[in-house]
Design a protein around this motif. Structure first.
Motif, mmCIF file in Angstrom:
data_model
loop_
_atom_site.group_PDB
_atom_site.id
_atom_site.type_symbol
_atom_site.label_atom_id
_atom_site.label_comp_id
_atom_site.label_asym_id
_atom_site.label_seq_id
_atom_site.Cartn_x
_atom_site.Cartn_y
_atom_site.Cartn_z
ATOM 1 N N HIS A 1 60.470 13.319 70.652
ATOM 2 C CA HIS A 1 61.489 14.043 71.409
ATOM 3 C C HIS A 1 61.893 13.282 72.672
ATOM 4 C CE1 HIS A 1 61.375 17.370 68.687
ATOM 5 N NE2 HIS A 1 60.091 17.637 68.930
ATOM 6 N N LYS A 2 60.933 12.612 73.303
ATOM 7 C CA LYS A 2 61.225 11.830 74.507
ATOM 8 C C LYS A 2 62.240 10.721 74.202
ATOM 9 C CE LYS A 2 58.982 8.836 77.916
ATOM 10 N NZ LYS A 2 57.678 8.225 78.335
ATOM 11 N N LEU A 3 62.135 10.153 73.016
ATOM 12 C CA LEU A 3 63.050 9.088 72.611
ATOM 13 C C LEU A 3 64.373 9.626 72.075
ATOM 14 C CD1 LEU A 3 60.450 6.767 70.810
ATOM 15 C CD2 LEU A 3 61.641 6.272 72.974
ATOM 16 N N GLY A 4 64.483 10.947 71.981
ATOM 17 C CA GLY A 4 65.721 11.565 71.505
ATOM 18 C C GLY A 4 65.932 11.397 70.008
ATOM 19 N N LEU A 5 64.818 11.349 69.269
ATOM 20 C CA LEU A 5 64.892 11.144 67.823
ATOM 21 C C LEU A 5 64.737 12.470 67.099
ATOM 22 C CD1 LEU A 5 62.677 7.920 67.655
ATOM 23 C CD2 LEU A 5 65.181 8.077 67.774
ATOM 24 N N ALA A 6 65.346 12.557 65.914
ATOM 25 C CA ALA A 6 65.386 13.831 65.193
ATOM 26 C C ALA A 6 64.314 13.952 64.119
ATOM 27 C CB ALA A 6 66.766 14.005 64.546
ATOM 28 N N SER A 7 63.649 12.848 63.755
ATOM 29 C CA SER A 7 62.681 12.912 62.662
ATOM 30 C C SER A 7 61.646 11.817 62.814
ATOM 31 C CB SER A 7 63.386 12.736 61.308
ATOM 32 O OG SER A 7 63.867 11.404 61.169
ATOM 33 N N MET A 8 60.557 11.976 62.081
ATOM 34 C CA MET A 8 59.518 10.959 62.076
ATOM 35 C C MET A 8 59.986 9.676 61.396
ATOM 36 S SD MET A 8 56.988 11.956 63.816
ATOM 37 C CE MET A 8 56.352 13.473 64.566
ATOM 38 N N ASP A 9 60.917 9.783 60.477
ATOM 39 C CA ASP A 9 61.477 8.571 59.880
ATOM 40 C C ASP A 9 62.242 7.771 60.928
ATOM 41 O OD1 ASP A 9 60.701 8.510 57.090
ATOM 42 O OD2 ASP A 9 61.877 10.341 56.867
ATOM 43 N N GLN A 10 62.969 8.468 61.795
ATOM 44 C CA GLN A 10 63.655 7.769 62.881
ATOM 45 C C GLN A 10 62.662 7.159 63.859
ATOM 46 O OE1 GLN A 10 66.667 10.127 64.797
ATOM 47 N NE2 GLN A 10 67.795 10.503 62.883
ATOM 48 N N SER B 1 50.452 15.661 65.153
ATOM 49 C CA SER B 1 50.042 15.220 66.482
ATOM 50 C C SER B 1 51.033 15.673 67.546
ATOM 51 C CB SER B 1 49.937 13.685 66.508
ATOM 52 O OG SER B 1 49.848 13.205 67.838
ATOM 53 N N PRO B 2 50.622 16.533 68.484
ATOM 54 C CA PRO B 2 51.520 16.925 69.587
ATOM 55 C C PRO B 2 51.983 15.715 70.395
ATOM 56 C CG PRO B 2 49.609 18.380 69.467
ATOM 57 C CD PRO B 2 49.336 17.256 68.528
ATOM 58 N N GLU B 3 51.107 14.709 70.548
ATOM 59 C CA GLU B 3 51.470 13.530 71.335
ATOM 60 C C GLU B 3 52.590 12.740 70.651
ATOM 61 O OE1 GLU B 3 49.278 9.613 73.353
ATOM 62 O OE2 GLU B 3 48.147 11.000 72.082
ATOM 63 N N VAL B 4 52.501 12.599 69.343
ATOM 64 C CA VAL B 4 53.541 11.869 68.624
ATOM 65 C C VAL B 4 54.831 12.687 68.600
ATOM 66 C CG1 VAL B 4 54.195 10.852 66.402
ATOM 67 C CG2 VAL B 4 51.861 10.602 67.258
ATOM 68 N N GLN B 5 54.685 14.004 68.428
ATOM 69 C CA GLN B 5 55.877 14.858 68.475
ATOM 70 C C GLN B 5 56.589 14.720 69.829
ATOM 71 O OE1 GLN B 5 57.293 16.908 66.273
ATOM 72 N NE2 GLN B 5 55.790 17.140 64.621
ATOM 73 N N ALA B 6 55.801 14.683 70.889
ATOM 74 C CA ALA B 6 56.385 14.544 72.226
ATOM 75 C C ALA B 6 57.070 13.187 72.376
ATOM 76 C CB ALA B 6 55.302 14.720 73.293
ATOM 77 N N GLN B 7 56.447 12.154 71.825
ATOM 78 C CA GLN B 7 57.048 10.814 71.870
ATOM 79 C C GLN B 7 58.393 10.792 71.145
ATOM 80 O OE1 GLN B 7 56.443 7.877 73.184
ATOM 81 N NE2 GLN B 7 56.578 6.182 71.730
#
Length: 777
Positions: free
Chosen positions: A358-367, A350-356
């Motif tokens: 990065h916006k939060l400054g997180l490095a992975s989906m686990d984070q 999901s581009p939207e989740v990927q953007a979310q």
């Protein structure tokens, strides 16, 4: 519940902690007192007190009304099991045989602790709180149901003192109502039985991919849509038709009723709303909760679904609303928010989740999952509650909110994950899947019930590692308890729930309550006959697997059979007959391998020293086909991994078949078969509806010689010479077991050879199961 610090305990039940100047005879508590879980300290003295019909029970001290209810419940349990009719005194002038006294200043350890004194003046249960009096009543009920009790007969209770309190504050059973729904009456019965094993937490798993089970008035679609799924597989037997959906949820009134009922038995109901995974049913109700915008069906498969909640503000608002309703229904200090098995393939796509992220400054989906969990945890903490969740994020290397209690189910690698959790400062509940997941089957016996692998035996449950190796004394205090999991993918009935929980719950009870110094497998076994007798008197459909006889038959030179008998626990006396009758406690005891002739029916059962039947009779027919037949449970999966046990369709008569199957790989090995003279093979097989979710990715597809496929038998290896091919055209047309037969091509050299048996085709179109295979000459 508050954390109970680990205490120092004297070794064994024979060590006394007695008040005043009583003369003590230090002797083993057994067999006079057969108590489970084992008390912290107990000792007997000379003499005994008789409790007979009409004995009076009185209540003293504070909280009289509450303690009177405890005394009345104790009297009812004694009546139900032992048929002794005691009565609770209505006046202070009655001469009492049993007294419950609650005194906040009593010299008793812990608010859940108690002291029982048995002497010439009667039996006194002393506690600081009603909770302690309740647990004292449970122990007293056991004193009145000793080994070999006779219903209605007076009971002699040995004189002595018991000083007892629990080791851990969290002694829990998880009940999964998401996969299969239990009635309110069934849940209440389970709570009753839990409390008699001194368990005090019911972790109630209420939301799943396969069903949302709790009414939330603000979001009615959760139960209108999310509580129903299509009746796939054996669900159709529960609904009566494949066209009728499998539905069920608990109203707010029912949830409150269960919470109230549990509280009266000192069981805390901790609800679990699983987030962000195991949420397909919620997304089916409200598609905007998901990432794709599409509406999935409520899942009919088992396993791990990729449908996760969307990690955004709108979803968090929904979660807060749901949790606010949960907080109104459940007064527990603890609320579980799950966090396990979050398959992030939709998030990753999901581009939207990927953007979310990065916006939060997180490095992975686990984070990102960690961030989502933190927002939910903050909401609970703001409302004075403590979040509870699974250890999956720690496995992935991410962090959980510091305040979260971690349920550690990844018991492999020497409890590494639990150790990580306590080193990070989390309180931890130990619930390793390897030994405390009670949905796992309990043996490889032919009549074992369905369940996932590997086996979790009674001994494995009892020997669960509670304190991770390498933990310091301070870190060990972070372990607040133990918990067993009753996951219900393959458990559609309350009868199956009982079979899975009992008697392994006795092992769980002792892990959670008794001091570590009291851990003694042999002593535990000695106390099991009386406990099983209590289960039987209560009407619990427990498993006798640990004590059930197993047969090992080999051929002798003169066409007879050499039979070895044993059982899993290595406990009790196996007695047998060869005349077709069921063994009794007077039947011949097994002492050494038996030499029996062809056409003998051997029956064996296991008995305790007092004659109590520990395991019902099992039968082995010894005839010309005995060594040439195999049930699938006696075969090995070609992957060499433990197989699942899957149930087949309900037959018109007789027991429901259960098959040993490596899901996604319909292939079995039968080593060292004597093939000389074999001319024919017969099989019983069944095709089971595929509903195994993420197992699909590992499915093994074998080339078919026909559209419907076939079973093939190969010698020496799975690619060795073909000895027989059994077409599945007729079996594919019917529901339930089918019988196949074929001529058998004798391999060159014959003799003793290894065989490989497999079904061709794609198991995702229907998982073929092998019930039995028989060769003949």
């Amino acid at each position: 519940m508050s954390h109970i610090a680990l205490s120092r305990f004297f070794h064994g039940l024979a060590i006394a902690w007695l008040a005043a100047t009583s003369a003590v005879v230090a002797e083993p508590v057994m067999p006079q007192w057969s108590l489970l879980p084992r008390p912290a300290n107990a000792s007997t003295t000379t003499g005994a007190t008789e409790i007979a019909n009409g004995a009076v029970v009185s209540v003293q001290g504070v909280d009289r009304q509450q303690v009177r209810s405890i005394a009345e419940r104790f009297v009812q349990h004694v009546s139900d099991t032992n048929d002794l009719h005691l009565r609770v005194a209505t006046t202070s002038t009655a001469r009492t045989a049993i007294t419950f006294n609650v005194n906040p200043a009593a010299p008793v350890a812990d608010e859940a602790g108690y002291r029982i004194t048995v002497d010439d003046s009667g039996i006194l249960v002393t506690a600081r709180t009603p909770r302690g009096a309740f647990y004292g009543g449970v122990t007293l009920w056991q004193l009145l149901t000793p080994p070999g009790w006779v219903r209605g007969a007076p009971i002699e209770v040995a004189h002595g003192v018991i000083d007892d309190h629990p080791r851990f504050a969290w002694r829990a059973l998880l009940l999964d109502s998401g996969r299969h729904y239990q009635s309110v009456a069934e849940i209440k019965q389970l709570i009753d039985w839990m409390s008699l094993n001194k368990l005090n937490v019911l972790l109630w798993h209420l939301t799943e991919d396969q069903g949302w089970r709790l009414e939330i008035p603000q979001y009615p679609q959760l139960t209108k849509v999310g509580a129903c799924r299509k009746a796939a597989g054996f669900d159709s037997e529960l609904t009566g038709s494949a066209g009728l959906p499998y539905c069920g949820f608990y109203t707010e009134a029912q949830a409150r009723d269960i919470v109230r009922y549990a509280a009266e038995r000192y069981v805390d109901v901790v609800p679990e709303i699983d987030l962000p995974g195991h949420s397909q049913a919620a997304i089916a109700a409200y598609p905007w909760l998901g990432v794709t915008g599409k509406r999935p069906d409520v899942w009919t498969d088992w396993g791990v679904s990729p449908w996760l909640l969307k990690p955004d503000e709108r979803t968090l608002h929904f979660v807060d609303d749901v949790l606010d309703e949960v907080l109104r229904l459940f007064p527990s200090r603890y609320i579980s928010i799950g966090g396990d098995e979050a398959d992030k393939q939709q998030w990753n796509a999901s581009p939207e989740v990927q953007a979310q992220m990065h916006k939060l400054g997180l490095a992975s989906m686990d984070q990102l999952q960690g961030w989502f969990t933190l927002q939910v945890a903050k909401h609970l903490i703001e409302h004075g509650r403590t979040p509870v969740g699974w250890d999956d994020e720690l496995v992935a290397g991410a962090q959980l909110p510091a305040s979260e209690v971690v349920m550690s189910w990844h018991g492999d690698d020497n409890e590494r994950v639990a150790l990580t959790a306590i080193k990070q400062g989390h309180d931890v509940v130990m619930t390793p899947q390897e030994s405390l997941y009670f949905d796992h089957y309990q043996s490889d016996l032919p009549d074992e019930w369905p369940g996932p692998p590997p086996a979790a035996t009674l001994r494995q449950a009892y020997d669960t590692i509670v304190i991770p190796n390498g933990a310091s004394a301070a870190e060990a205090r972070r372990i607040i308890g133990v918990q067993a999991g009753l996951w219900t993918e393959q458990m559609p009935s309350f009868a199956h729930d009982q079979h899975a929980v009992f008697p392994r719950v006795a092992a769980l009870s002792e892990l959670g309550w008794s001091p570590s110094s009291a851990h003694d497998w042999n002593g535990f076994l000695q106390r099991m006959p009386a406990e099983l007798a209590r289960y039987r008197a209560l009407g619990i459909g427990y498993s006798d697997t640990a004590f059930a006889p197993s047969f090992r038959a080999t051929a002798t030179a003169d066409r007879a059979f050499r039979i070895e008998l044993s059982n899993q626990a290595g406990f009790g006396t196996i007695r047998y007959t060869t005349d077709g009758s069921n063994p009794t406690k007077q039947s011949t005891p097994y002492a050494q391998p038996l030499m029996l002739a062809v056409n003998t029916t051997l029956r064996a059962a296991t008995f305790a020293q007092d004659g109590f039947e520990l395991a019902a009779p099992r039968t082995q027919v010894l005839d010309e086909t005995t060594l040439l037949s195999r049930d699938s449970s006696a075969l090995t999966a070609c992957s060499k991994q433990p197989a699942s046990r899957l149930q087949g369709s309900r037959p018109a008569k007789g027991p429901r078949p259960v098959y040993s199957v490596d899901i996604g790989n319909a292939c079995w090995l039968w080593p060292q078969v004597q093939l000389d003279g074999i001319k024919h093979v017969a099989m019983t097989v069944e095709r089971i509806t595929w509903r195994f979710g993420d197992e699909a990715k590992d499915a093994v597809v074998r080339r078919s010689a026909s559209p419907t496929g076939e079973f093939e038998i190969h010698v020496d290896s799975c690619t060795g010479p073909l000895l027989a091919r059994l077409p599945l055209e007729s079996a594919a047309q019917v529901e339930g077991p089918s019988h196949l037969d074929a001529k058998f091509a004798m391999p060159v050299g014959a003799g003793v050879r290894d065989l490989c048996v497999f079904a061709t085709g794609d198991p995702r179109d229907g998982q073929w199961a092998l019930a039995r295979m028989t060769f003949s000459k």
